[in-house]
Motif scaffolding. Structure first.
Motif, PDB file in Angstrom:
ATOM      1  N   GLU A  48     120.925  48.923  -7.318  1.00  0.00           N
ATOM      2  CA  GLU A  48     120.192  49.254  -6.101  1.00  0.00           C
ATOM      3  C   GLU A  48     119.049  48.264  -5.870  1.00  0.00           C
ATOM      4  O   GLU A  48     118.803  47.840  -4.741  1.00  0.00           O
ATOM      5  N   ILE A  49     118.368  47.894  -6.927  1.00  0.00           N
ATOM      6  CA  ILE A  49     117.271  46.922  -6.803  1.00  0.00           C
ATOM      7  C   ILE A  49     117.815  45.574  -6.350  1.00  0.00           C
ATOM      8  O   ILE A  49     117.196  44.886  -5.526  1.00  0.00           O
ATOM      9  N   GLN A  50     118.964  45.183  -6.847  1.00  0.00           N
ATOM     10  CA  GLN A  50     119.556  43.903  -6.473  1.00  0.00           C
ATOM     11  C   GLN A  50     119.920  43.852  -4.991  1.00  0.00           C
ATOM     12  O   GLN A  50     119.997  42.777  -4.405  1.00  0.00           O
ATOM     13  N   LYS A  51     120.106  44.993  -4.385  1.00  0.00           N
ATOM     14  CA  LYS A  51     120.426  45.046  -2.960  1.00  0.00           C
ATOM     15  C   LYS A  51     119.190  44.804  -2.080  1.00  0.00           C
ATOM     16  O   LYS A  51     119.325  44.508  -0.898  1.00  0.00           O
ATOM     17  N   LEU A  52     118.031  44.930  -2.650  1.00  0.00           N
ATOM     18  CA  LEU A  52     116.792  44.770  -1.887  1.00  0.00           C
ATOM     19  C   LEU A  52     116.519  43.304  -1.583  1.00  0.00           C
ATOM     20  O   LEU A  52     116.933  42.421  -2.334  1.00  0.00           O
ATOM     21  N   PRO A  53     115.767  43.044  -0.517  1.00  0.00           N
ATOM     22  CA  PRO A  53     115.324  41.668  -0.259  1.00  0.00           C
ATOM     23  C   PRO A  53     114.367  41.218  -1.377  1.00  0.00           C
ATOM     24  O   PRO A  53     113.756  42.037  -2.049  1.00  0.00           O
ATOM     25  N   VAL A  54     114.226  39.930  -1.532  1.00  0.00           N
ATOM     26  CA  VAL A  54     113.441  39.373  -2.624  1.00  0.00           C
ATOM     27  C   VAL A  54     112.013  39.920  -2.644  1.00  0.00           C
ATOM     28  O   VAL A  54     111.499  40.291  -3.699  1.00  0.00           O
ATOM     29  N   LYS A  55     111.363  39.990  -1.494  1.00  0.00           N
ATOM     30  CA  LYS A  55     109.977  40.484  -1.449  1.00  0.00           C
ATOM     31  C   LYS A  55     109.869  41.900  -1.993  1.00  0.00           C
ATOM     32  O   LYS A  55     108.926  42.229  -2.712  1.00  0.00           O
ATOM     33  N   LYS A  56     110.820  42.736  -1.657  1.00  0.00           N
ATOM     34  CA  LYS A  56     110.786  44.120  -2.133  1.00  0.00           C
ATOM     35  C   LYS A  56     111.115  44.196  -3.624  1.00  0.00           C
ATOM     36  O   LYS A  56     110.574  45.028  -4.347  1.00  0.00           O
ATOM     37  N   ARG A  57     111.998  43.331  -4.101  1.00  0.00           N
ATOM     38  CA  ARG A  57     112.299  43.297  -5.541  1.00  0.00           C
ATOM     39  C   ARG A  57     111.061  42.875  -6.321  1.00  0.00           C
ATOM     40  O   ARG A  57     110.769  43.425  -7.380  1.00  0.00           O
ATOM     41  N   ILE A  58     110.337  41.888  -5.790  1.00  0.00           N
ATOM     42  CA  ILE A  58     109.105  41.448  -6.446  1.00  0.00           C
ATOM     43  C   ILE A  58     108.096  42.588  -6.471  1.00  0.00           C
ATOM     44  O   ILE A  58     107.433  42.826  -7.476  1.00  0.00           O
ATOM     45  N   TYR A  59     107.999  43.320  -5.358  1.00  0.00           N
ATOM     46  CA  TYR A  59     107.092  44.460  -5.310  1.00  0.00           C
ATOM     47  C   TYR A  59     107.464  45.498  -6.380  1.00  0.00           C
ATOM     48  O   TYR A  59     106.592  46.005  -7.089  1.00  0.00           O
ATOM     49  N   VAL A  60     108.744  45.804  -6.494  1.00  0.00           N
ATOM     50  CA  VAL A  60     109.203  46.779  -7.497  1.00  0.00           C
ATOM     51  C   VAL A  60     108.823  46.293  -8.898  1.00  0.00           C
ATOM     52  O   VAL A  60     108.316  47.060  -9.724  1.00  0.00           O
ATOM     53  N   LEU A  61     109.032  45.028  -9.161  1.00  0.00           N
ATOM     54  CA  LEU A  61     108.701  44.453 -10.456  1.00  0.00           C
ATOM     55  C   LEU A  61     107.199  44.518 -10.730  1.00  0.00           C
ATOM     56  O   LEU A  61     106.769  44.963 -11.798  1.00  0.00           O
ATOM     57  N   GLU A  62     106.394  44.104  -9.757  1.00  0.00           N
ATOM     58  CA  GLU A  62     104.939  44.117  -9.933  1.00  0.00           C
ATOM     59  C   GLU A  62     104.414  45.529 -10.142  1.00  0.00           C
ATOM     60  O   GLU A  62     103.569  45.772 -11.005  1.00  0.00           O
ATOM     61  N   ARG A  63     104.907  46.450  -9.356  1.00  0.00           N
ATOM     62  CA  ARG A  63     104.461  47.850  -9.469  1.00  0.00           C
ATOM     63  C   ARG A  63     104.860  48.440 -10.816  1.00  0.00           C
ATOM     64  O   ARG A  63     104.075  49.146 -11.452  1.00  0.00           O
ATOM     65  N   THR A  64     106.060  48.143 -11.258  1.00  0.00           N
ATOM     66  CA  THR A  64     106.533  48.631 -12.554  1.00  0.00           C
ATOM     67  C   THR A  64     105.669  48.079 -13.681  1.00  0.00           C
ATOM     68  O   THR A  64     105.266  48.816 -14.589  1.00  0.00           O
ATOM     69  N   MET A  65     105.357  46.796 -13.619  1.00  0.00           N
ATOM     70  CA  MET A  65     104.529  46.181 -14.649  1.00  0.00           C
ATOM     71  C   MET A  65     103.118  46.775 -14.636  1.00  0.00           C
ATOM     72  O   MET A  65     102.532  47.038 -15.692  1.00  0.00           O
ATOM     73  N   PHE A  66     102.560  47.012 -13.447  1.00  0.00           N
ATOM     74  CA  PHE A  66     101.235  47.623 -13.333  1.00  0.00           C
ATOM     75  C   PHE A  66     101.230  49.002 -13.993  1.00  0.00           C
ATOM     76  O   PHE A  66     100.330  49.328 -14.772  1.00  0.00           O
ATOM     77  N   LEU A  67     102.235  49.809 -13.691  1.00  0.00           N
ATOM     78  CA  LEU A  67     102.297  51.157 -14.252  1.00  0.00           C
ATOM     79  C   LEU A  67     102.496  51.133 -15.763  1.00  0.00           C
ATOM     80  O   LEU A  67     101.941  51.972 -16.480  1.00  0.00           O
ATOM     81  N   MET A  68     103.265  50.168 -16.257  1.00  0.00           N
ATOM     82  CA  MET A  68     103.466  50.036 -17.700  1.00  0.00           C
ATOM     83  C   MET A  68     102.149  49.671 -18.392  1.00  0.00           C
ATOM     84  O   MET A  68     101.812  50.239 -19.438  1.00  0.00           O
ATOM     85  N   ARG A  69     101.403  48.729 -17.805  1.00  0.00           N
ATOM     86  CA  ARG A  69     100.113  48.337 -18.381  1.00  0.00           C
ATOM     87  C   ARG A  69      99.133  49.514 -18.377  1.00  0.00           C
ATOM     88  O   ARG A  69      98.433  49.768 -19.353  1.00  0.00           O
TER      89      ARG A  69
END
Length: 70
Positions: A9-30
């Protein structure tokens, strides 16, 4: 939803939204890691605060009246 489905599902997203998902996930993990470390530190020091009067000396003043000097 399992991990493979989530990745598809993430791979279906546009690049900007995938980057957002990645950044948000990393923020929450930290944030979660920092909270875990803080809790561990507090747990380790809890016994010291119960037994070491030097660490809690100023708490005797907690119920004193406070007057601000101007």
């Amino acid at each position: 939803m399992n991990t493979k489905e989530l990745i598809k599902e993430i791979q279906k997203l546009p690049v900007k939204k995938r980057i957002y998902v990645l950044e948000r996930t990393m923020f929450l993990m930290r944030k979660q890691d920092e909270e875990t470390q803080m809790k561990q530190a507090a747990d380790e020091l809890f016994k010291d605060y119960l037994t070491d009067k030097d660490l809690t000396a100023f708490t005797n003043l907690d119920f004193e009246e406070f007057y601000e000097a101007r």
